[in-house]
Design a protein around this motif. Structure first.
Motif, mmCIF file in Angstrom:
data_model
loop_
_atom_site.group_PDB
_atom_site.id
_atom_site.type_symbol
_atom_site.label_atom_id
_atom_site.label_comp_id
_atom_site.label_asym_id
_atom_site.label_seq_id
_atom_site.Cartn_x
_atom_site.Cartn_y
_atom_site.Cartn_z
ATOM 1 N N GLY A 98 -4.005 7.241 11.909
ATOM 2 C CA GLY A 98 -4.877 7.421 13.064
ATOM 3 C C GLY A 98 -5.715 6.199 13.383
ATOM 4 O O GLY A 98 -5.291 5.055 13.212
ATOM 5 N N GLU A 99 -6.939 6.462 13.816
ATOM 6 C CA GLU A 99 -7.822 5.390 14.269
ATOM 7 C C GLU A 99 -8.248 4.460 13.141
ATOM 8 O O GLU A 99 -8.742 3.359 13.396
ATOM 9 N N LEU A 100 -8.046 4.878 11.904
ATOM 10 C CA LEU A 100 -8.403 4.021 10.779
ATOM 11 C C LEU A 100 -7.582 2.727 10.789
ATOM 12 O O LEU A 100 -8.041 1.700 10.277
ATOM 13 N N GLY A 101 -6.396 2.776 11.396
ATOM 14 C CA GLY A 101 -5.567 1.578 11.478
ATOM 15 C C GLY A 101 -6.226 0.453 12.251
ATOM 16 O O GLY A 101 -5.919 -0.721 12.031
ATOM 17 N N ASP A 102 -7.134 0.781 13.150
ATOM 18 C CA ASP A 102 -7.853 -0.243 13.912
ATOM 19 C C ASP A 102 -9.052 -0.793 13.150
ATOM 20 O O ASP A 102 -9.701 -1.727 13.622
ATOM 21 N N ARG A 103 -9.354 -0.200 12.011
ATOM 22 C CA ARG A 103 -10.495 -0.661 11.215
ATOM 23 C C ARG A 103 -10.041 -0.973 9.782
ATOM 24 O O ARG A 103 -10.724 -0.656 8.811
ATOM 25 N N THR B 115 -7.755 10.835 11.114
ATOM 26 C CA THR B 115 -8.111 9.627 10.375
ATOM 27 C C THR B 115 -8.024 9.929 8.891
ATOM 28 O O THR B 115 -8.747 10.784 8.377
ATOM 29 N N ARG B 116 -7.122 9.219 8.193
ATOM 30 C CA ARG B 116 -6.929 9.498 6.774
ATOM 31 C C ARG B 116 -6.414 8.246 6.082
ATOM 32 O O ARG B 116 -5.665 7.462 6.651
ATOM 33 N N LEU B 117 -6.832 8.079 4.847
ATOM 34 C CA LEU B 117 -6.362 6.974 4.023
ATOM 35 C C LEU B 117 -5.654 7.535 2.799
ATOM 36 O O LEU B 117 -6.258 8.273 2.011
ATOM 37 N N ASP B 118 -4.382 7.199 2.650
ATOM 38 C CA ASP B 118 -3.630 7.523 1.444
ATOM 39 C C ASP B 118 -3.348 6.225 0.707
ATOM 40 O O ASP B 118 -3.140 5.170 1.329
ATOM 41 N N THR C 168 -8.240 9.590 0.658
ATOM 42 C CA THR C 168 -9.151 8.951 -0.282
ATOM 43 C C THR C 168 -10.035 7.935 0.429
ATOM 44 O O THR C 168 -10.084 7.867 1.663
ATOM 45 N N ASN C 169 -10.715 7.089 -0.351
ATOM 46 C CA ASN C 169 -11.532 6.018 0.212
ATOM 47 C C ASN C 169 -11.515 4.833 -0.753
ATOM 48 O O ASN C 169 -10.969 4.906 -1.862
ATOM 49 N N SER C 170 -12.133 3.729 -0.337
ATOM 50 C CA SER C 170 -12.075 2.505 -1.128
ATOM 51 C C SER C 170 -12.739 2.656 -2.489
ATOM 52 O O SER C 170 -12.296 2.083 -3.482
ATOM 53 N N SER C 171 -13.809 3.433 -2.541
ATOM 54 C CA SER C 171 -14.511 3.630 -3.806
ATOM 55 C C SER C 171 -13.618 4.330 -4.834
ATOM 56 O O SER C 171 -13.552 3.922 -6.001
ATOM 57 N N LYS C 172 -12.907 5.356 -4.399
ATOM 58 C CA LYS C 172 -12.010 6.073 -5.308
ATOM 59 C C LYS C 172 -10.825 5.190 -5.720
ATOM 60 O O LYS C 172 -10.335 5.291 -6.851
ATOM 61 N N VAL D 114 -1.291 -3.230 3.524
ATOM 62 C CA VAL D 114 -1.849 -2.424 4.606
ATOM 63 C C VAL D 114 -0.702 -1.936 5.480
ATOM 64 O O VAL D 114 -0.021 -2.727 6.141
ATOM 65 N N ILE D 115 -0.489 -0.620 5.489
ATOM 66 C CA ILE D 115 0.587 -0.011 6.278
ATOM 67 C C ILE D 115 -0.059 0.935 7.284
ATOM 68 O O ILE D 115 -0.666 1.943 6.910
ATOM 69 N N LYS D 116 0.048 0.595 8.554
ATOM 70 C CA LYS D 116 -0.556 1.418 9.603
ATOM 71 C C LYS D 116 0.442 2.473 10.046
ATOM 72 O O LYS D 116 1.522 2.157 10.534
#
Length: 318
Positions: free
Chosen positions: A103-108, A79-82, A8-12, A65-67
């Motif tokens: 993935g790399e989303l954890g650094d952002r 790179t995925r956000l659940d 997903t993403n922040s908007s959803k 926030v769980i990396k």
């Protein structure tokens, strides 16, 4: 109510919060701040429980926030956000969103968290375990008015204390300091009852206890006297002694929730001095969002600088 969102993403996520709020009839007006909890999967359950319990005193939007670190090389590049959105009775007195960053989303993580912050509301970031070297410069820490760490959660608490002293910025605090509030209150009350000159002091505790070291530094700053650090079997801080010309002021808490206060010329008293839960500590920290000058002074000690490691303990026993 729980809403699961995959890839997903922040908007959803924001949309799911609004829809869930309408479904359960939860108002947003009572939410007073955003609490960002940065943790790992192993410690997430305890951290969420403590944050939810604290939110009953301070209704909050809690962002956890769980990396997630993949084991395979291929997974590291995914790179995925659940997300899991919790509202109503599943979210304390506010709303809770668990964000699992792959993935790399954890650094952002800040790019995910920023759109989910409550507008015009204070932000507090809490690291229950692995805190950054300089919390104020961390991408998430830079979003916050208050940054909470916990030296008890690291392998070498006193080394962490020196790092906190070197990197301190207004808004930083640590639960090792929060645990001292009842001690400091009782010691201040004891001095009010017996306004005498303090000539020496000692703090007795288990080895490598960061709260005991902070308490000793607080004495050195406020009283301007030498302080002995005495190692005992614990648990945690077991006694504090202050020398006066007329005798010794002493608070003993060898174990359990009860302490005994002794003041020269007065009968000894029994005081309640329990070891508080993490939720109680977080709730206390959320009551104030201004810089804690007393913590800053105690952290850096006399002269405003960290003490060398060789000077941490000046006595030992048992």
């Amino acid at each position: 109510m729980k809403i699961d969102l995959t890839d997903t993403n922040s908007s959803k996520i924001n949309k799911a919060i609004l829809e869930g709020r309408r479904a359960v009839g939860t108002p947003a007006a009572g939410v007073v701040l955003t609490l960002v909890v940065v943790t790992d999967e192993e410690n997430a359950y305890d951290a969420v429980k403590a944050a939810n319990d604290a939110s009953r005193e301070h209704p909050s939007r809690i962002l956890v926030v769980i990396k997630r670190h993949a084991r395979s090389p291929r997974g590291r590049h995914e790179t995925r956000l659940d997300a899991e959105v919790r509202l109503g009775t599943d979210a304390g007195s506010g709303e809770t969103v668990l964000l699992r960053l792959h993935g790399e989303l954890g650094d952002r993580a800040d790019s995910v968290v920023l759109p989910l912050l409550l507008p015009d509301a204070p932000v507090v970031v809490w690291w229950p375990v692995d805190a950054p070297e300089v919390p104020s410069r961390d991408p998430l820490g830079s979003l916050a008015q208050r940054r909470i760490t916990d030296m008890y959660a690291v392998e070498d608490p006193l080394a962490a204390l020196e790092k906190r002293a070197a990197s301190y910025a207004p808004g930083d605090t640590d639960l090792a300091w929060t645990r001292l509030t009842p001690w400091r209150s009782m010691l201040a009350a004891a001095l009010d009852q017996a306004p005498v000159t303090i000539t020496s002091a000692a703090v007795e505790s288990e080895a490598e206890n960061p709260s005991a070291e902070l308490l000793a530094r607080w004495f050195e700053v406020r009283l301007g006297v030498p302080v002995d650090r005495i190692v005992t079997d614990g648990p945690v801080v077991t006694a504090v002694r202050m020398g006066t010309p007329g005798g010794e002021i002493r608070i003993d808490r060898p174990e359990g929730p009860v302490a005994r206060l002794a003041i020269p010329g007065q009968p000894s008293r029994v005081l309640a001095l329990k070891v508080r839960t993490t939720a109680e500590l977080i709730a206390e920290e959320l009551r104030r969002l201004d810089p804690d000058d007393a913590y800053a002074a105690a952290l850096r000690g006399p002269g405003g600088a960290p003490r060398p490691a060789a000077e941490r303990r000046s006595g030992s026993r048992g």
